[in-house]
Design a protein around this motif. Structure first.
Motif, PDB file in Angstrom:
ATOM      1  N   LEU A   1      52.984  72.648  19.691  1.00 37.94           N
ATOM      2  CA  LEU A   1      52.852  73.177  21.045  1.00 37.94           C
ATOM      3  C   LEU A   1      51.379  73.172  21.435  1.00 37.94           C
ATOM      4  CD1 LEU A   1      55.292  76.212  20.939  1.00 37.94           C
ATOM      5  CD2 LEU A   1      55.500  74.231  22.436  1.00 37.94           C
ATOM      6  N   LYS A   2      51.089  72.890  22.697  1.00 38.00           N
ATOM      7  CA  LYS A   2      49.700  72.956  23.174  1.00 38.00           C
ATOM      8  C   LYS A   2      49.159  74.368  22.970  1.00 38.00           C
ATOM      9  CE  LYS A   2      50.348  69.526  26.859  1.00 38.00           C
ATOM     10  NZ  LYS A   2      49.382  68.444  26.674  1.00 38.00           N
ATOM     11  N   PRO A   3      47.839  74.479  22.762  1.00 34.86           N
ATOM     12  CA  PRO A   3      47.269  75.816  22.468  1.00 34.86           C
ATOM     13  C   PRO A   3      47.567  76.855  23.547  1.00 34.86           C
ATOM     14  CG  PRO A   3      45.653  74.083  22.052  1.00 34.86           C
ATOM     15  CD  PRO A   3      46.840  73.408  22.686  1.00 34.86           C
ATOM     16  N   GLU A   4      47.678  76.413  24.817  1.00 32.26           N
ATOM     17  CA  GLU A   4      47.875  77.382  25.898  1.00 32.26           C
ATOM     18  C   GLU A   4      49.339  77.784  26.071  1.00 32.26           C
ATOM     19  OE1 GLU A   4      46.783  74.303  26.142  1.00 32.26           O
ATOM     20  OE2 GLU A   4      47.522  73.259  27.926  1.00 32.26           O
ATOM     21  N   ILE A   5      50.238  77.162  25.285  1.00 31.65           N
ATOM     22  CA  ILE A   5      51.665  77.496  25.389  1.00 31.65           C
ATOM     23  C   ILE A   5      52.019  78.542  24.334  1.00 31.65           C
ATOM     24  CG2 ILE A   5      54.016  76.560  25.275  1.00 31.65           C
ATOM     25  CD1 ILE A   5      52.599  75.303  27.546  1.00 31.65           C
ATOM     26  N   LEU A   6      52.733  79.581  24.774  1.00 29.74           N
ATOM     27  CA  LEU A   6      53.163  80.642  23.872  1.00 29.74           C
ATOM     28  C   LEU A   6      54.080  80.074  22.785  1.00 29.74           C
ATOM     29  CD1 LEU A   6      52.916  83.818  23.766  1.00 29.74           C
ATOM     30  CD2 LEU A   6      55.168  83.849  24.824  1.00 29.74           C
ATOM     31  N   ASP A   7      53.867  80.532  21.541  1.00 28.10           N
ATOM     32  CA  ASP A   7      54.656  80.019  20.410  1.00 28.10           C
ATOM     33  C   ASP A   7      55.383  81.187  19.741  1.00 28.10           C
ATOM     34  OD1 ASP A   7      55.671  78.957  18.113  1.00 28.10           O
ATOM     35  OD2 ASP A   7      53.756  78.319  17.276  1.00 28.10           O
ATOM     36  N   PRO A   8      56.567  81.540  20.238  1.00 27.27           N
ATOM     37  CA  PRO A   8      57.273  82.721  19.696  1.00 27.27           C
ATOM     38  C   PRO A   8      57.657  82.559  18.225  1.00 27.27           C
ATOM     39  CG  PRO A   8      58.403  81.808  21.636  1.00 27.27           C
ATOM     40  CD  PRO A   8      57.315  80.857  21.292  1.00 27.27           C
ATOM     41  N   GLN A   9      57.980  81.329  17.797  1.00 28.24           N
ATOM     42  CA  GLN A   9      58.312  81.110  16.386  1.00 28.24           C
ATOM     43  C   GLN A   9      57.116  81.445  15.497  1.00 28.24           C
ATOM     44  OE1 GLN A   9      59.747  76.965  16.302  1.00 28.24           O
ATOM     45  NE2 GLN A   9      61.445  77.688  15.064  1.00 28.24           N
ATOM     46  N   GLY A  10      55.960  80.904  15.876  1.00 20.36           N
ATOM     47  CA  GLY A  10      54.747  81.169  15.106  1.00 20.36           C
ATOM     48  C   GLY A  10      54.400  82.646  15.091  1.00 20.36           C
TER      49      GLY A  10
ATOM     50  N   ILE B   1      45.960  86.604   7.745  1.00 26.06           N
ATOM     51  CA  ILE B   1      46.304  85.420   8.534  1.00 26.06           C
ATOM     52  C   ILE B   1      46.215  85.815  10.005  1.00 26.06           C
ATOM     53  CG2 ILE B   1      48.049  83.661   9.012  1.00 26.06           C
ATOM     54  CD1 ILE B   1      47.032  83.525   6.167  1.00 26.06           C
ATOM     55  N   ALA B   2      45.235  85.234  10.708  1.00 24.56           N
ATOM     56  CA  ALA B   2      44.959  85.666  12.078  1.00 24.56           C
ATOM     57  C   ALA B   2      45.944  85.067  13.081  1.00 24.56           C
ATOM     58  CB  ALA B   2      43.530  85.284  12.456  1.00 24.56           C
ATOM     59  N   ASP B   3      46.427  83.888  12.803  1.00 23.64           N
ATOM     60  CA  ASP B   3      47.330  83.251  13.759  1.00 23.64           C
ATOM     61  C   ASP B   3      48.196  82.231  13.031  1.00 23.64           C
ATOM     62  OD1 ASP B   3      48.460  82.767  16.246  1.00 23.64           O
ATOM     63  OD2 ASP B   3      47.043  81.169  16.738  1.00 23.64           O
ATOM     64  N   VAL B   4      49.412  82.046  13.527  1.00 25.52           N
ATOM     65  CA  VAL B   4      50.318  81.033  12.986  1.00 25.52           C
ATOM     66  C   VAL B   4      50.892  80.245  14.154  1.00 25.52           C
ATOM     67  CG1 VAL B   4      52.432  80.596  11.667  1.00 25.52           C
ATOM     68  CG2 VAL B   4      50.949  82.502  11.025  1.00 25.52           C
ATOM     69  N   ARG B   5      50.877  78.932  14.051  1.00 21.74           N
ATOM     70  CA  ARG B   5      51.565  78.080  15.031  1.00 21.74           C
ATOM     71  C   ARG B   5      52.557  77.236  14.256  1.00 21.74           C
ATOM     72  NH1 ARG B   5      50.460  79.156  20.296  1.00 21.74           N
ATOM     73  NH2 ARG B   5      50.567  76.985  20.956  1.00 21.74           N
ATOM     74  N   GLN B   6      53.760  77.114  14.779  1.00 20.88           N
ATOM     75  CA  GLN B   6      54.766  76.316  14.091  1.00 20.88           C
ATOM     76  C   GLN B   6      55.095  75.085  14.918  1.00 20.88           C
ATOM     77  OE1 GLN B   6      58.307  78.377  12.780  1.00 20.88           O
ATOM     78  NE2 GLN B   6      59.347  76.470  12.288  1.00 20.88           N
ATOM     79  N   GLY B   7      55.135  73.952  14.263  1.00 24.59           N
ATOM     80  CA  GLY B   7      55.467  72.712  14.958  1.00 24.59           C
ATOM     81  C   GLY B   7      56.377  71.841  14.123  1.00 24.59           C
TER      82      GLY B   7
ATOM     83  N   ILE C   1      54.426  70.178  27.227  1.00 23.67           N
ATOM     84  CA  ILE C   1      54.081  71.404  26.501  1.00 23.67           C
ATOM     85  C   ILE C   1      53.583  71.129  25.085  1.00 23.67           C
ATOM     86  CG2 ILE C   1      55.671  72.890  27.788  1.00 23.67           C
ATOM     87  CD1 ILE C   1      57.618  72.657  25.386  1.00 23.67           C
ATOM     88  N   GLU C   2      53.668  69.874  24.611  1.00 25.92           N
ATOM     89  CA  GLU C   2      53.325  69.596  23.218  1.00 25.92           C
ATOM     90  C   GLU C   2      52.249  68.517  23.093  1.00 25.92           C
ATOM     91  OE1 GLU C   2      57.593  70.505  20.962  1.00 25.92           O
ATOM     92  OE2 GLU C   2      57.302  68.596  21.984  1.00 25.92           O
ATOM     93  N   ASP C   3      51.409  68.650  22.075  1.00 29.93           N
ATOM     94  CA  ASP C   3      50.469  67.606  21.665  1.00 29.93           C
ATOM     95  C   ASP C   3      51.032  66.934  20.425  1.00 29.93           C
ATOM     96  OD1 ASP C   3      48.470  68.021  23.571  1.00 29.93           O
ATOM     97  OD2 ASP C   3      47.553  69.632  22.388  1.00 29.93           O
ATOM     98  N   PHE C   4      50.631  65.674  20.210  1.00 30.77           N
ATOM     99  CA  PHE C   4      51.055  65.028  18.969  1.00 30.77           C
ATOM    100  C   PHE C   4      49.905  64.240  18.369  1.00 30.77           C
ATOM    101  CE2 PHE C   4      51.327  60.648  20.365  1.00 30.77           C
ATOM    102  CZ  PHE C   4      51.455  60.769  21.731  1.00 30.77           C
ATOM    103  N   ILE C   5      50.014  64.021  17.059  1.00 32.94           N
ATOM    104  CA  ILE C   5      49.016  63.267  16.303  1.00 32.94           C
ATOM    105  C   ILE C   5      49.786  62.234  15.487  1.00 32.94           C
ATOM    106  CG2 ILE C   5      47.206  63.389  14.558  1.00 32.94           C
ATOM    107  CD1 ILE C   5      46.877  66.345  15.231  1.00 32.94           C
ATOM    108  N   VAL C   6      49.350  60.971  15.520  1.00 29.96           N
ATOM    109  CA  VAL C   6      49.947  59.916  14.706  1.00 29.96           C
ATOM    110  C   VAL C   6      48.997  59.611  13.553  1.00 29.96           C
ATOM    111  CG1 VAL C   6      50.779  57.533  14.670  1.00 29.96           C
ATOM    112  CG2 VAL C   6      51.132  58.932  16.705  1.00 29.96           C
ATOM    113  N   LYS C   7      49.507  59.659  12.333  1.00 25.77           N
ATOM    114  CA  LYS C   7      48.679  59.406  11.158  1.00 25.77           C
ATOM    115  C   LYS C   7      49.373  58.408  10.243  1.00 25.77           C
ATOM    116  CE  LYS C   7      48.477  63.811  10.194  1.00 25.77           C
ATOM    117  NZ  LYS C   7      48.189  65.171   9.674  1.00 25.77           N
ATOM    118  N   VAL C   8      48.626  57.443   9.733  1.00 27.86           N
ATOM    119  CA  VAL C   8      49.170  56.546   8.717  1.00 27.86           C
ATOM    120  C   VAL C   8      48.912  57.187   7.372  1.00 27.86           C
ATOM    121  CG1 VAL C   8      49.120  54.232   7.736  1.00 27.86           C
ATOM    122  CG2 VAL C   8      48.641  54.568  10.164  1.00 27.86           C
ATOM    123  N   GLU C   9      49.951  57.289   6.560  1.00 27.95           N
ATOM    124  CA  GLU C   9      49.833  57.975   5.282  1.00 27.95           C
ATOM    125  C   GLU C   9      50.355  57.038   4.203  1.00 27.95           C
ATOM    126  OE1 GLU C   9      51.959  61.863   4.419  1.00 27.95           O
ATOM    127  OE2 GLU C   9      50.210  62.478   5.552  1.00 27.95           O
TER     128      GLU C   9
END
Lengths: 91, 91
Positions: B10-19, B34-40, B72-80
């Motif tokens: 979720l974008k930082p400005e969007i509320l994340d109730p799960q987190g 733990i000051a903050d949790v974001r779940q994605g 509402i969401e950001d994404f990152i593509v990574k080659v692993e």
């Protein structure tokens, strides 16, 4: 404030219907060449204080007892600096 | 077969109730600091064939149109690579 990431994925031998649904939808949407998709969870934890061995051990325990169901899921704990995170962003 | 990972948060400005639910549960379970949790979401794609610029561009488009809701969401593509993945596993 350091960021620690916990990635939780279903174990390889566990069926992943969410991932399968994504994989089957891709050719219909015009995306070929993806042999398999697995979907899991990513937790980003902002840790107050230093991320030393003791803190990582606590986060590892937290992931094991609370974030992941270790009967069916594997997890990976990664320390991610803010800068590395920004460099990796593709968008 | 190469593995490409798409992390959707979720974008930082969007509320994340799960987190937030996770973060609030942690002190009750004895985990402080733990000051903050974001779940994605984390998608692991097994790509048949070479992961060249064209393949990555297609995966980027796939992430943008299908895996993430870019309103509402950001994404990152990574080659692993398979080897890097194994080295990172904490368990």
């Amino acid at each position: 404030m350091a960021r620690v990431v916990v990635d939780v994925m279903l174990k390889p031998e566990i069926l992943d219907p969410q991932g399968q649904a994504v994989q089957r939808a891709l050719p219909r949407l015009g995306f070929e060449g993806i042999a398999d998709v697995r979907q899991g969870k990513r937790f980003e934890l902002e840790v107050a204080g230093p991320v030393d061995d003791a803190a990582l051990a606590r986060i590892h325990e937290m992931a094991e007892t609370f974030l992941a169901n270790t009967v069916i899921e594997d997890f990976i704990v990664k320390v991610e600096s803010e800068k590395a995170e920004k460099a990796e962003e593709s968008k």
